[in-house]
Design a protein around this motif. Structure first.
Motif, PDB file in Angstrom:
ATOM      1  N   GLU A  89      26.633  59.161 107.169  1.00 24.23           N
ATOM      2  CA  GLU A  89      27.853  58.525 107.693  1.00 24.23           C
ATOM      3  C   GLU A  89      27.570  57.811 109.017  1.00 24.23           C
ATOM      4  OE1 GLU A  89      30.971  58.024 106.529  1.00 24.23           O
ATOM      5  OE2 GLU A  89      30.365  58.901 104.620  1.00 24.23           O
ATOM      6  N   ALA A  90      26.763  58.434 109.885  1.00 27.01           N
ATOM      7  CA  ALA A  90      26.420  57.802 111.165  1.00 27.01           C
ATOM      8  C   ALA A  90      25.645  56.514 110.938  1.00 27.01           C
ATOM      9  CB  ALA A  90      25.621  58.778 112.035  1.00 27.01           C
ATOM     10  N   LYS A  92      25.693  54.703 108.172  1.00 26.81           N
ATOM     11  CA  LYS A  92      26.593  53.761 107.511  1.00 26.81           C
ATOM     12  C   LYS A  92      27.452  53.036 108.540  1.00 26.81           C
ATOM     13  CE  LYS A  92      30.604  53.845 104.479  1.00 26.81           C
ATOM     14  NZ  LYS A  92      31.453  54.751 103.698  1.00 26.81           N
ATOM     15  N   GLU A  93      28.021  53.792 109.466  1.00 26.25           N
ATOM     16  CA  GLU A  93      28.849  53.196 110.519  1.00 26.25           C
ATOM     17  C   GLU A  93      28.044  52.191 111.347  1.00 26.25           C
ATOM     18  OE1 GLU A  93      30.937  54.670 114.628  1.00 26.25           O
ATOM     19  OE2 GLU A  93      31.135  55.989 112.876  1.00 26.25           O
ATOM     20  N   PHE A  94      26.848  52.576 111.740  1.00 25.68           N
ATOM     21  CA  PHE A  94      26.001  51.699 112.550  1.00 25.68           C
ATOM     22  C   PHE A  94      25.636  50.428 111.784  1.00 25.68           C
ATOM     23  CE2 PHE A  94      21.794  50.239 113.897  1.00 25.68           C
ATOM     24  CZ  PHE A  94      22.016  50.035 115.249  1.00 25.68           C
ATOM     25  N   LEU A  96      27.133  49.015 109.145  1.00 23.76           N
ATOM     26  CA  LEU A  96      28.291  48.161 108.882  1.00 23.76           C
ATOM     27  C   LEU A  96      28.788  47.491 110.161  1.00 23.76           C
ATOM     28  CD1 LEU A  96      30.293  50.334 106.320  1.00 23.76           C
ATOM     29  CD2 LEU A  96      28.914  48.288 105.860  1.00 23.76           C
ATOM     30  N   GLN A  97      28.795  48.241 111.248  1.00 22.55           N
ATOM     31  CA  GLN A  97      29.237  47.704 112.532  1.00 22.55           C
ATOM     32  C   GLN A  97      28.369  46.532 112.973  1.00 22.55           C
ATOM     33  OE1 GLN A  97      28.754  50.275 116.071  1.00 22.55           O
ATOM     34  NE2 GLN A  97      30.981  50.139 116.219  1.00 22.55           N
ATOM     35  N   LYS A 147      22.201  56.285 119.925  1.00 27.52           N
ATOM     36  CA  LYS A 147      23.188  56.571 118.866  1.00 27.52           C
ATOM     37  C   LYS A 147      22.864  57.833 118.088  1.00 27.52           C
ATOM     38  CE  LYS A 147      25.702  52.704 119.070  1.00 27.52           C
ATOM     39  NZ  LYS A 147      27.137  52.683 119.257  1.00 27.52           N
TER      40      LYS A 147
END
Length: 150
Positions: A89-90, A92-94, A96-97, A147
């Motif tokens: 999830e971490a 994925k967020e990075f 996509l962001q 991160k």
């Protein structure tokens, strides 16, 4: 905090504890003839030719359940898969962001880990020198470290 060591056509990236943090493969361009690639790449390094970027490969997620002959129970497996999902999830967020193109593969050094590769494009072409390449990659490596991804 980071150190590069060249091996053949790529660089190993080490962290401050001397653990492998990833790999960087420069974009050498189209090499002809292909059967002379090793010699051409070696000459490019000797000449300190410039490259426009390359590919950074870093560990993405370690599962902690594959490759072991040890017995596990369901709680152990669930715990490790939950941890892996949080890490996924971490990432994925990075990704996509930052709208990053990437590829995920089974790590070639650890069958219990996935690695992530993404292109790195330098602002200006960079010389094939360890210190210059490291200086250019450092902000990316530092960001991934901040991160908690590296």
């Amino acid at each position: 905090m980071w150190k590069l060591d060249r091996e053949d056509d790529f660089f190993r990236i080490f962290d401050k504890n001397h653990n492998i943090a990833g790999y960087f493969v420069p974009d050498y361009g189209n090499i002809f003839p292909e059967d002379k690639a090793d010699e051409v790449i070696e000459q490019m390094h000797k000449n300190r030719d410039k490259v426009p970027g390359g590919y950074l490969t870093v560990p993405m997620v370690k599962f902690g359940i594959f490759g072991s002959d040890e017995d596990m129970d369901v709680m152990y497996v669930e715990s490790h898969l939950s941890d892996a999902l949080l890490r996924l999830e971490a990432w994925k967020e990075f990704l996509l962001q930052n709208q990053m193109h990437h590829a995920i593969r089974l790590s070639h050094t650890d069958q219990d880990m996935l690695s992530l590769t993404f292109p790195v494009k330098f602002t200006d072409p960079v010389s094939l020198e360890k210190t210059v390449i490291l200086g250019t990659l450092e902000p990316t490596l530092d960001l991934l470290h901040e991160k908690g991804l590296l």
